[in-house]
Design an enzyme around this catalytic site. Structure first.
Site, mmCIF file in Angstrom:
data_model
loop_
_atom_site.group_PDB
_atom_site.id
_atom_site.type_symbol
_atom_site.label_atom_id
_atom_site.label_comp_id
_atom_site.label_asym_id
_atom_site.label_seq_id
_atom_site.Cartn_x
_atom_site.Cartn_y
_atom_site.Cartn_z
ATOM 1 N N CYS A 40 67.891 -13.940 68.222
ATOM 2 C CA CYS A 40 67.402 -15.269 67.836
ATOM 3 C C CYS A 40 68.472 -16.078 67.129
ATOM 4 O O CYS A 40 68.351 -17.280 66.992
ATOM 5 C CB CYS A 40 66.229 -15.153 66.875
ATOM 6 S SG CYS A 40 64.791 -14.420 67.612
ATOM 7 N N CYS A 111 63.747 -21.585 59.296
ATOM 8 C CA CYS A 111 64.539 -20.851 58.300
ATOM 9 C C CYS A 111 63.684 -20.532 57.072
ATOM 10 O O CYS A 111 63.807 -19.458 56.490
ATOM 11 C CB CYS A 111 65.755 -21.665 57.866
ATOM 12 S SG CYS A 111 66.934 -21.937 59.191
#
Lengths: 300, 402
Positions: A40, A111
Site C-alpha cells: 500500500c 494516514c
C-alpha cells in the site's frame, strides 16, 4: 504538491518519539501494533509502554514507512497518547489525529486512519484480544481487494467521519482507489448507513414522544421490528461495547427473534468465566432498560 | 522560491532566455493574425514558416510535414484519432503498458468505443519484447503507438526496429517522442515513423505549444474542426509567440545535441555516486538503452514523497513514482509494469537533467542525499531485508501478482 499545514511539515522534519521501546521493568508491559503494508505504500508500527497498575500509557514510539503526512500522523499520535489511560486512548479517533495536525488534505486522511488502527491493534494486543480479520464473516466481508479493506472498516470510517461519498471513503481507507471495481459496493454501504441513521433518528424521535407521554416508562414498546433492532444495535455499539472493550472483550449482535436477542461475545468475554454474568447483568439489564423489559439475551 | 537545483526536466523545463527574447515581440509588437489580409498580420505568417523550418530541421523532416498543436497530449490524441479515422475497417490498436496517460487513457477510452487494444509488456529493465509485438499484429491492426523514450525511467525503445515490423503488417506507426526530441538525433527521411508527437515545454520552450510530425502521404483527419489553419489539419488561430518560441527552442536543441554527452556525464556522475554512497539502492530501467539525462533510482524501504519533501528543504527538485505523489493511490504504472518489488517501487526517485545542470549542483545533491535517506530509513519499520514482516508481505504480494 500537497497543501500540508505547518504542523504536518514540522512533525515530518522533526518527528517526536520515533523508534522502538525495548526496556520493560516490573509492572510495565510493552506492546506493539502494526498496520499497513509495503504494497500500500504506508505502514506503521506503534510501540506502547503500559503501566499495568494504573493502565496508563507511560511511553509511545513509532516506526513509519510512508509519506510526510503518515510520519507526521504517527508522531502526533504518540504525543497524544503519552500519559493517557487505555480507556482514554481508546476514545481517540482518526479525526482527533487530523485535528491535532491542523487538518490533513482529504486524500491523505487515510494516514490518520492508519494511526488510529495501529493504536487499536496495540491495545487489543495488550488485552490479549486477537484482531480477527473477519474472513468469511458477514460483518467483515472483503470489499476492496486491491487494498484489503473490509466492509467493517468502511462502515466504521463512514460513521466516525460522517462520510457521504465513495470518493471520501477512498481518501480515508483507500478502498476503491485501486482497480475501482468496488466503488458501486461502497455506494451501497453508504446508502445502507444513511438508511440506518434515518431509522435511528426515527427511533430517537419515537422514544422522545413516548417519554413525553409516560415519563415514568423509559423503555419503549410498539417499535417496528426494524426500529427495535436498530435501537438494540445502537445501545450495543454506543453503551455496551466501550465498556467491554476496556475490559478486553467485545460483543456483536448476531440476531433478533421477537424478544430473544442473540449476541456473540468476543475477545476476553468469550472465554471469561464471568461471561454469563456479563451477559445477564451487563448486556441484558442495559437492553431491558433502554429498549424493552421483555428482552432475553442469549449468547451464540 | 526562485533558486533551486532543478532536476525535474522530464516534467518541464525552464524557458531558454534566447527563446523568451525571440517570442516576446510577438506578444507586444507583432500581434497580428497570420490569416489577415494586411501586411501587419501577414508578416507573422513568415515567422511561423521559419519556426516550421527550424522544427523540420531538428527532426530531419519536410516543412509541410509539421503541424503545430497546443501540447503533447493534443498531439497524441490528434495522431491516434487521425490514424483510426483514416482506416475505419481496422479496429485493433497496439501500444505499450508504459505509455504516457495521453496515449494510455485514450486507448482505454477507445476500448469502450469498441476497439481492441493490445498493451505490450516490458521486462524488468523496461524493454519491449519484439516477438510479442510481432505476435500481436494482424492485418486488422490500424495503429501501433509506442513512445520513443519513457518519461519515468528514460528507457529508449528500438523505434526503427519496431517500425520495420509494423510496416510489414501495414499499420500506421505513431511515436510519442515528447521526451526524446532534443535528446536523441532523429531523421524522419530514413525513418519508419508516420506520426510523431513533440512538446515545447520539454525542450526549453514555454508550455502550451507542441507539434506533430505527419509523414507526407499519411491520411490525416483533424481533431479540432474549424478554420483552415495548418493546411486544414489543426483549426484554431495560431499561437504565434509560442510557435516562434518552439522554433527557436528546436534550433537551440539541434545545436546542443552535439554536447549531449555532457548531460550524460553529469547524470552518470550522480547515479554512480548515489549507488556507491547509499546502500540498498538500485537503478530502475536498462542501464544503457536510456535517455542521456534521466536516472530513476530506487531507495529501498522508504517512501518517495518523504524523500522529495526532504530534498525540497534543500531546494532540490526531483520527482517520484510513489503512490503518495501520484494523487491516485497506486504507484506509477510504469514502475509496476517493470515488476519491481514494492520495497523499491515506493522509494523510487527520478532525477532528470538539462543542459543547464552544473557539476556543482550534482555535487550538492550527492552531499545532501545520504543524510536524507539515512534519516528516513531510521524512521522506517522496513529498514532492511531482515525485517521479517516486509519479507512475508513482499512474498505474498508478488505471488498474488503472479
Amino acid at each position: 504538491m500537497w497543501d500540508y499545514t505547518n504542523k504536518v511539515m514540522d512533525l515530518f522534519y522533526n518527528p517526536k518519539n520515533q523508534g522502538t521501546i525495548t526496556e520493560e521493568r516490573a509492572g510495565e508491559k510493552v506492546v506493539t501494533g502494526e498496520v499497513g503494508s509495503i504494497a500500500c505504500g504506508d505502514a506503521l508500527r506503534l510501540h506502547l509502554k503500559i503501566d499495568e497498575a494504573t493502565q496508563r500509557i507511560v511511553d509511545a514510539k513509532f516506526q513509519t514507512f510512508g509519506c510526510a503526512s503518515a510520519i507526521a500522523s504517527s508522531s502526533a499520535l504518540t504525543e497524544m497518547l503519552i500519559g493517557k489511560t487505555l480507556d482514554e486512548a481508546m476514545q481517540i479517533t482518526n479525526r482527533d489525529i487530523a485535528d491535532f495536525l491542523g487538518g490533513l488534505p482529504e486524500e491523505k486522511m487515510h494516514c490518520s486512519v492508519m494511526g488510529q488502527e495501529a493504536l487499536e491493534a496495540a491495545i487489543y494486543g495488550y488485552k490479549g484480544i486477537a484482531l480477527d480479520h473477519h474472513e468469511g464473516d458477514d460483518e467483515g466481508a472483503l470489499i476492496c481487494t486491491c487494498f484489503s479493506v473490509t466492509d467493517a472498516k468502511i462502515k466504521r470510517v463512514i460513521r466516525e467521519n460522517k462520510l457521504t461519498t465513495a470518493e471520501q471513503v477512498t481518501n480515508y481507507v483507500k478502498a476503491g482507489g485501486g482497480c475501482s471495481s468496488c466503488l458501486a459496493e461502497i455506494d451501497d454501504i453508504l446508502e445502507e448507513i444513511a438508511r440506518e441513521q434515518e431509522t435511528a433518528l426515527e427511533v430517537a424521535q419515537a422514544v422522545a414522544i413516548k417519554k413525553e407521554k409516560n415519563p415514568e416508562i423509559l423503555a419503549v414498546k410498539n417499535l417496528t421490528n426494524l426500529q427495535k433492532i436498530t435501537l438494540i444495535q445502537q445501545v450495543l455499539e454506543e453503551e455496551i461495547k466501550p465498556l467491554l472493550i476496556s475490559d478486553g472483550g467485545d460483543v456483536e449482535l448476531y440476531d433478533v427473534e421477537g424478544d430473544r436477542v442473540q449476541v456473540k461475545l468476543k475477545g476476553a468475554c468469550g472465554s471469561c468465566e464471568s461471561s454469563t454474568i456479563t451477559l445477564k447483568h451487563g448486556i441484558e439489564a442495559r437492553l431491558r432498560e433502554r429498549v424493552s423489559p421483555e428482552l432475553v439475551v442469549l449468547s451464540v | 522560491m526562485k533558486d533551486c537545483i532543478y532536476l525535474d526536466n522530464n516534467a518541464t523545463t525552464k524557458v531558454d532566455e534566447e527563446v523568451l527574447a525571440a517570442m516576446l515581440p510577438y506578444l507586444t509588437l507583432y500581434y497580428g493574425n497570420p490569416s489577415s489580409m494586411h501586411t501587419f498580420g501577414g508578416q507573422v505568417k513568415q515567422v511561423i514558416n521559419t519556426a516550421r523550418e527550424q522544427i523540420a530541421s531538428l527532426l530531419g523532416a519536410e516543412v509541410s510535414e509539421i503541424v503545430f498543436t497546443s501540447c503533447g497530449t493534443e498531439g497524441d490524441n490528434a495522431a491516434i484519432r487521425a490514424a483510426l479515422a483514416a482506416q475505419p475497417d481496422k479496429r485493433h490498436i497496439v501500444t505499450t503498458a508504459v505509455e504516457h496517460p495521453a496515449v494510455l487513457n485514450l486507448c482505454k477510452k477507445l476500448e469502450k468505443e469498441g476497439y481492441r487494444v493490445t498493451y505490450l509488456s516490458v521486462n524488468g529493465q523496461g524493454q519491449l519484447d519484439l516477438d510479442e509485438l510481432e505476435a500481436s499484429l494482424t492485418g486488422g491492426t490500424a495503429l501501433v503507438s509506442v513512445m520513443y523514450a519513457n518519461n519515468e525511467t528514460g528507457v529508449v525503445f528500438p523505434i526503427e526496429r519496431i517500425g520495420q515490423i509494423v510496416k510489414e503488417y501495414g499499420a500506421v506507426f505513431h511515436v510519442d517522442a515528447v521526451q526524446a526530441v532534443g535528446k536523441i538525433p532523429m531523421n524522419m527521411k530514413n525513418s519508419t515513423i508516420d506520426l510523431l508527437t513533440l512538446s515545447g515545454h520539454k525542450l526549453h520552450a514555454p508550455k502550451g505549444i507542441g507539434a506533430l510530425y505527419v509523414r507526407r502521404g499519411v491520411r490525416f483527419r483533424p481533431l479540432l474542426i474549424g478554420g483552415h489553419q495548418e493546411r486544414g489539419r489543426r483549426a484554431g488561430t495560431e499561437n504565434v509567440p509560442a510557435i516562434v518560441a518552439l522554433g527557436k527552442a528546436a534550433a537551440l536543441a539541434e545545436q546542443h545535441l552535439v554536447n549531449i554527452d555532457q548531460e550524460q556525464r553529469l547524470r552518470d556522475r550522480l547515479e554512480s555516486n548515489l549507488l556507491s554512497l547509499i546502500p540498498d539502492t538500485v537503478v530502475n530501467g536498462h542501464p544503457r538503452e536510456r535517455l542521456p539525462n534521466t536516472t530513476n533510482i530506487g531507495f529501498k524501504y522508504i517512501e518517495g514523497e518523504a524523500i522529495l519533501l526532504s530534498l525540497n528543504q534543500y531546494g532540490i527538485c526531483a520527482s517520484s513514482g510513489s503512490a503518495c505523489t501520484s494523487g491516485s493511490l497506486e504507484p506509477s504504472h510504469v514502475l509496476r509494469a517493470l515488476g519491481l518489488p514494492y520495497s523499491v517501487l515506493h522509494g523510487s526517485i527520478r532525477f532528470s537533467l538539462s543542459r543547464y545542470t552544473t557539476e556543482k549542483e550534482i555535487d550538492r545533491v550527492l552531499e545532501v542525499m545520504p543524510g536524507v535517506i539515512t534519516r528516513l530509513r531510521a524512521l522506517s519499520p522496513f529498514n532492511s531485508d531482515d525485517a521479517g514482516w516486509l519479507q512475508e508481505q513482499e512474498k505474498a504480494v508478488m505471488s498474488l501478482a503472479g
